[in-house]
Motif scaffolding. Structure first.
Motif, PDB file in Angstrom:
ATOM      1  N   VAL A  29     -62.552  46.042  44.317  1.00 20.03           N
ATOM      2  CA  VAL A  29     -63.354  46.753  43.315  1.00 20.03           C
ATOM      3  C   VAL A  29     -64.758  46.160  43.334  1.00 20.03           C
ATOM      4  N   VAL A  30     -65.762  47.016  43.287  1.00 18.11           N
ATOM      5  CA  VAL A  30     -67.136  46.541  43.100  1.00 18.11           C
ATOM      6  C   VAL A  30     -67.663  47.166  41.808  1.00 18.11           C
ATOM      7  N   ALA A  31     -67.964  46.301  40.833  1.00 18.02           N
ATOM      8  CA  ALA A  31     -68.510  46.767  39.559  1.00 18.02           C
ATOM      9  C   ALA A  31     -70.018  46.871  39.675  1.00 18.02           C
ATOM     10  N   ILE A  32     -70.578  47.958  39.143  1.00 24.08           N
ATOM     11  CA  ILE A  32     -72.043  48.045  39.048  1.00 24.08           C
ATOM     12  C   ILE A  32     -72.429  47.422  37.715  1.00 24.08           C
ATOM     13  N   THR A  33     -73.041  46.247  37.807  1.00 22.51           N
ATOM     14  CA  THR A  33     -73.382  45.531  36.572  1.00 22.51           C
ATOM     15  C   THR A  33     -74.683  46.103  36.014  1.00 22.51           C
ATOM     16  N   ARG A  34     -74.756  45.975  34.686  1.00 24.23           N
ATOM     17  CA  ARG A  34     -73.766  45.311  33.870  1.00 24.23           C
ATOM     18  C   ARG A  34     -72.724  46.261  33.293  1.00 24.23           C
ATOM     19  N   MET A  72     -71.092  41.487  51.632  1.00 23.82           N
ATOM     20  CA  MET A  72     -70.963  42.602  52.572  1.00 23.82           C
ATOM     21  C   MET A  72     -69.800  42.390  53.538  1.00 23.82           C
ATOM     22  N   GLU A  73     -69.382  41.124  53.725  1.00 22.78           N
ATOM     23  CA  GLU A  73     -68.202  40.874  54.570  1.00 22.78           C
ATOM     24  C   GLU A  73     -66.957  41.429  53.910  1.00 22.78           C
ATOM     25  N   LEU A  74     -66.921  41.356  52.587  1.00 18.67           N
ATOM     26  CA  LEU A  74     -65.772  41.887  51.848  1.00 18.67           C
ATOM     27  C   LEU A  74     -65.815  43.415  51.822  1.00 18.67           C
ATOM     28  N   VAL A  75     -66.962  43.977  51.503  1.00 15.58           N
ATOM     29  CA  VAL A  75     -66.986  45.429  51.252  1.00 15.58           C
ATOM     30  C   VAL A  75     -67.226  46.265  52.516  1.00 15.58           C
ATOM     31  N   GLY A  80     -61.892  51.811  51.520  1.00 12.66           N
ATOM     32  CA  GLY A  80     -60.869  51.179  50.672  1.00 12.66           C
ATOM     33  C   GLY A  80     -61.428  50.482  49.443  1.00 12.66           C
ATOM     34  N   VAL A  81     -62.732  50.643  49.219  1.00 15.34           N
ATOM     35  CA  VAL A  81     -63.371  49.961  48.090  1.00 15.34           C
ATOM     36  C   VAL A  81     -63.629  50.956  46.953  1.00 15.34           C
ATOM     37  N   LEU A  82     -63.325  50.503  45.747  1.00 17.51           N
ATOM     38  CA  LEU A  82     -63.598  51.309  44.557  1.00 17.51           C
ATOM     39  C   LEU A  82     -64.873  50.808  43.909  1.00 17.51           C
ATOM     40  N   ILE A  83     -65.859  51.663  43.767  1.00 13.71           N
ATOM     41  CA  ILE A  83     -67.067  51.305  43.024  1.00 13.71           C
ATOM     42  C   ILE A  83     -66.882  51.829  41.609  1.00 13.71           C
TER      43      ILE A  83
END
Ligand SMILES: O=P(O)(O)OC[C@H]1O[C@H](OP(=O)(O)OP(=O)(O)O)[C@H](O)[C@@H]1O
Ligand SMILES: O=c1[nH]c(=O)c2nc[nH]c2[nH]1
Ligand SMILES: [Mg+2]
Length: 167
Positions: free
Chosen positions: A42-47, A89-92, A97-100
């Motif tokens: 999961v990548v959260a767009i902060t905040r 960026m290595e993770l995403v 397969g990534v949820l933003i």
């Protein structure tokens, strides 16, 4: 950059409502990832995306959680969105397969910028306004473009005068 409709209506969201709506978002995403239905990260767009992302990652049992920090508003006045902090960026990678996750999409400018970094990611928001809806793959509740959404972290309980005044 304020070629926008004024926000004539207010949609006030309590913590309880946000929790329910973010859970509903998780349930919509459940089983729809590319890896046997699972999502990689999961990548959260902060905040604003952090509280919804925490709830979604908890419901879907996703342990890899990162953030991308984008700033575009000073209270209700919009400027050019800027990335203040990028995810690992290595993770995403390209976003496969990534949820933003974000709290809402309004004009869609924030998501346009984020999508350019992770083109294969799945974008999910709790709330959506029509102008930015096309930037979102999954959302829960739509409100009209002239509505400002007030989140619980921006509000406080306070005294309200009785409608008919006092004696
Ligand atoms: O679709 P758009 O018109 O781009 O607007 C949506 C974005 O605006 C808000 O973030 P903001 O920039 O206010 O920062 P914050 O999340 O730190 O409050 C909101 O949390 C979204 O991320
Ligand atoms: O708290 C917020 N409510 C909104 O409706 C909105 N639109 C853009 N950015 C926003 N922030
Ligand atoms: Mg935001």
């Amino acid at each position: 950059m304020n070629d926008r409709l004024p926000h004539e209506k207010g949609f006030h969201v309590s913590w309880d409502q946000l929790h329910r709506d973010a859970r509903a978002l998780a349930w919509r995403l459940q089983g729809r990832g590319p890896d046997d239905g699972a999502w990689r990260a999961v990548v959260a767009i902060t905040r604003g995306g952090m509280a919804p992302a925490m709830i979604v990652s908890r419901e879907l049992n996703i342990r890899h959680v990162d953030t991308i920090s984008v700033k575009s508003y000073d209270h209700q006045s919009q400027s050019e969105p800027r990335i203040i902090k990028s995810p690992d960026m290595e993770l995403v990678g390209d976003g496969e397969g990534v949820l933003i996750v974000d709290d809402l999409v309004d004009t869609g400018r924030t998501l346009e910028l984020v999508r350019a970094h992770m083109p294969k990611a799945h974008v999910a928001t709790v709330y959506a306004k029509p102008q930015g809806r096309a930037q979102v793959d999954t959302y829960v509740t739509e409100v009209s473009q002239d509505t400002w959404i007030f989140f619980p972290w921006d509000m406080a309980l306070q005294y309200v005068k009785p409608y008919r005044g006092t004696d």
